[in-house]
Design a protein around this motif. Sequence first.
Motif, short mmCIF file in Angstrom:
data_model
loop_
_atom_site.label_atom_id
_atom_site.label_comp_id
_atom_site.label_asym_id
_atom_site.label_seq_id
_atom_site.Cartn_x
_atom_site.Cartn_y
_atom_site.Cartn_z
N LEU A 68 -5.82 9.81 -2.72
CA LEU A 68 -5.53 8.43 -2.35
C LEU A 68 -6.76 7.56 -2.58
N PRO A 69 -6.55 6.36 -3.13
CA PRO A 69 -7.68 5.48 -3.44
C PRO A 69 -8.30 4.91 -2.17
N ILE A 70 -9.56 4.59 -2.28
CA ILE A 70 -10.27 3.91 -1.20
C ILE A 70 -10.46 2.46 -1.65
N PHE A 71 -9.85 1.54 -0.92
CA PHE A 71 -9.97 0.12 -1.26
C PHE A 71 -11.07 -0.48 -0.40
N ARG A 72 -12.18 -0.86 -1.03
CA ARG A 72 -13.29 -1.46 -0.30
C ARG A 72 -13.04 -2.95 -0.10
N THR A 73 -13.45 -3.45 1.02
CA THR A 73 -13.30 -4.87 1.33
C THR A 73 -13.97 -5.70 0.24
N GLY A 74 -13.22 -6.68 -0.25
CA GLY A 74 -13.74 -7.56 -1.28
C GLY A 74 -13.38 -7.10 -2.69
N PHE A 75 -12.88 -5.88 -2.84
CA PHE A 75 -12.54 -5.34 -4.16
C PHE A 75 -11.06 -4.97 -4.26
N GLU A 76 -10.24 -5.44 -3.33
CA GLU A 76 -8.83 -5.06 -3.28
C GLU A 76 -8.05 -5.46 -4.53
N HIS A 77 -8.49 -6.49 -5.21
CA HIS A 77 -7.73 -7.03 -6.34
C HIS A 77 -8.29 -6.63 -7.70
N GLU A 78 -9.30 -5.77 -7.72
CA GLU A 78 -9.83 -5.29 -8.99
C GLU A 78 -8.85 -4.34 -9.64
N GLN A 79 -8.79 -4.41 -10.95
CA GLN A 79 -7.86 -3.55 -11.67
C GLN A 79 -8.56 -2.28 -12.11
N GLY A 80 -7.82 -1.22 -12.19
CA GLY A 80 -8.36 0.06 -12.62
C GLY A 80 -7.22 0.96 -13.04
N HIS A 81 -7.43 2.25 -12.93
CA HIS A 81 -6.38 3.20 -13.29
C HIS A 81 -5.23 3.14 -12.28
N LEU A 82 -4.09 3.66 -12.65
CA LEU A 82 -2.96 3.73 -11.72
C LEU A 82 -3.26 4.82 -10.69
N PRO A 83 -3.27 4.49 -9.41
CA PRO A 83 -3.78 5.43 -8.42
C PRO A 83 -2.85 6.56 -7.99
N TYR A 84 -1.55 6.46 -8.19
CA TYR A 84 -0.63 7.45 -7.64
C TYR A 84 -0.03 8.31 -8.75
N GLU A 85 -0.86 9.19 -9.32
CA GLU A 85 -0.48 10.03 -10.44
C GLU A 85 -0.10 11.43 -9.95
N TYR A 86 1.09 11.86 -10.30
CA TYR A 86 1.58 13.20 -9.97
C TYR A 86 1.78 13.97 -11.27
N VAL A 87 1.31 15.20 -11.30
CA VAL A 87 1.48 16.06 -12.46
C VAL A 87 2.49 17.14 -12.08
N LEU A 88 3.53 17.27 -12.90
CA LEU A 88 4.59 18.26 -12.65
C LEU A 88 4.72 19.16 -13.87
N GLU A 89 5.28 20.35 -13.64
CA GLU A 89 5.53 21.26 -14.75
C GLU A 89 6.81 22.03 -14.51
#
Length: 95
Positions: A68-89
């Motif tokens: 789970l990502p850690i959202f730091r105060t003041g950086f909530e709206h920065e864009q980055g990778h998609l945080p909720y990635e699940y790998v299935l097989e």
Amino acid sequence: MSTTRQQILILHLSEPDLESRTVAWALYDSTIPKGQLQMNTGDSNEPPYDSVLDAMRDGWNVMQLPTLPIFRTGFEHEQGHLPYEYVLERKVTIG
């Protein structure tokens, strides 16, 4: 003669809940002959599964849960990778 091959499905969800909506995906399928294209995000307007739980109901096994990502105060709206990635097989038999 039948052979077992592996398929890997990566689902990115809108939230960490396993029933939340799939927003991006990729499928890597070793049953497809070498040289043929694999399915990737953007190949279809509809994801292969609406959620991780839907994929599990169809025989996919979860291999990796997201950290789970850690959202730091003041950086909530920065864009980055998609945080909720699940790998299935899943294993499929061919031949």
